[in-house]
Design a protein around this motif. Structure first.
Motif, PDB file in Angstrom:
ATOM      1  N   GLU A  16      59.475 -47.399  97.100  1.00  0.00           N
ATOM      2  CA  GLU A  16      59.914 -46.372  96.150  1.00  0.00           C
ATOM      3  C   GLU A  16      58.846 -45.284  96.011  1.00  0.00           C
ATOM      4  OE1 GLU A  16      61.223 -45.778  91.472  1.00  0.00           O
ATOM      5  OE2 GLU A  16      60.501 -47.742  92.130  1.00  0.00           O
ATOM      6  N   LEU A  17      57.601 -45.695  95.862  1.00  0.00           N
ATOM      7  CA  LEU A  17      56.518 -44.716  95.736  1.00  0.00           C
ATOM      8  C   LEU A  17      56.363 -43.898  97.018  1.00  0.00           C
ATOM      9  CD1 LEU A  17      53.985 -46.860  93.736  1.00  0.00           C
ATOM     10  CD2 LEU A  17      54.892 -44.641  93.016  1.00  0.00           C
ATOM     11  N   LEU A  18      56.511 -44.546  98.160  1.00  0.00           N
ATOM     12  CA  LEU A  18      56.418 -43.824  99.428  1.00  0.00           C
ATOM     13  C   LEU A  18      57.563 -42.823  99.557  1.00  0.00           C
ATOM     14  CD1 LEU A  18      54.575 -43.604 101.839  1.00  0.00           C
ATOM     15  CD2 LEU A  18      55.881 -45.415 102.954  1.00  0.00           C
ATOM     16  N   GLU A  19      58.722 -43.186  99.057  1.00  0.00           N
ATOM     17  CA  GLU A  19      59.865 -42.265  99.085  1.00  0.00           C
ATOM     18  C   GLU A  19      59.574 -41.006  98.266  1.00  0.00           C
ATOM     19  OE1 GLU A  19      64.610 -42.177  98.002  1.00  0.00           O
ATOM     20  OE2 GLU A  19      63.689 -44.092  98.536  1.00  0.00           O
ATOM     21  N   GLU A  30      61.061 -44.566 106.479  1.00  0.00           N
ATOM     22  CA  GLU A  30      60.893 -45.543 107.558  1.00  0.00           C
ATOM     23  C   GLU A  30      59.866 -45.060 108.584  1.00  0.00           C
ATOM     24  OE1 GLU A  30      61.040 -49.021 109.620  1.00  0.00           O
ATOM     25  OE2 GLU A  30      61.817 -48.627 107.619  1.00  0.00           O
ATOM     26  N   THR A  31      59.861 -43.776 108.872  1.00  0.00           N
ATOM     27  CA  THR A  31      58.868 -43.216 109.796  1.00  0.00           C
ATOM     28  C   THR A  31      57.464 -43.417 109.231  1.00  0.00           C
ATOM     29  OG1 THR A  31      60.451 -41.563 110.546  1.00  0.00           O
ATOM     30  CG2 THR A  31      58.126 -41.106 110.978  1.00  0.00           C
ATOM     31  N   ALA A  32      57.302 -43.164 107.937  1.00  0.00           N
ATOM     32  CA  ALA A  32      55.992 -43.346 107.294  1.00  0.00           C
ATOM     33  C   ALA A  32      55.586 -44.816 107.318  1.00  0.00           C
ATOM     34  CB  ALA A  32      56.030 -42.818 105.864  1.00  0.00           C
ATOM     35  N   VAL A  33      56.516 -45.710 106.995  1.00  0.00           N
ATOM     36  CA  VAL A  33      56.224 -47.151 107.003  1.00  0.00           C
ATOM     37  C   VAL A  33      55.763 -47.578 108.391  1.00  0.00           C
ATOM     38  CG1 VAL A  33      57.272 -49.448 106.852  1.00  0.00           C
ATOM     39  CG2 VAL A  33      57.730 -47.747 105.075  1.00  0.00           C
TER      40      VAL A  33
END
Length: 145
Positions: A16-19, A30-33
């Protein structure tokens, strides 16, 4: 508490925070993950306040300094000092000479408010001006200690 959450990157509260960090392009989560999972040098920390993750900061050491890849704070906890606090924690833990971030126009005021110098990079993407933000960390003079 400032803690490493890279191993928990797929947990819902971390995602959620990454979003929020990649908003308004949630498909980029998903690319960041995957980038954090595939690059050992990428680090991911969160700020835990009373067992709630309120902020996230992802970064890498590029030699010239620490490069902030992502930073976010839950909307209901913004303007309470968590973003600034995470950057200060990085300074204390890593003792870099320079911290670098790239942002859009919306993020400029945040970085400026904590002392970053802001430079326009021009229109990096069609219709989108990007900015490079740099903070030179003052190193304590050893003679004064």
């Amino acid at each position: 508490m400032f803690m490493n959450v890279k191993a928990q990157i797929r947990e819902p509260e971390v995602m959620e925070l990454l979003e929020y960090a990649v908003f308004p392009e949630p498909e980029q989560v998903e690319t960041a993950v995957q980038s954090y999972e595939s690059h050992d040098e990428y680090e991911l920390y969160a700020y835990d306040d009373k067992e709630l993750l309120v902020g996230l900061i992802g970064f890498e050491d590029r030699g010239e300094g620490l490069y902030i890849r992502h930073i976010s704070v839950l909307p209901e906890n913004r303007r309470k000092g968590y973003g600034r606090g995470m950057i200060l924690e990085l300074m204390l833990e890593r003792n870099p000479e320079l911290i670098i971030a790239e942002t859009d126009e919306e993020g400029v005021d945040f970085y400026r408010s904590i002392g970053f110098m802001v430079f326009s990079m021009g229109e990096v993407y069609p219709g989108v001006e990007r900015f490079r933000c740099e903070y030179e960390v003052e190193q304590a003079d050893e003679e004064e200690q």
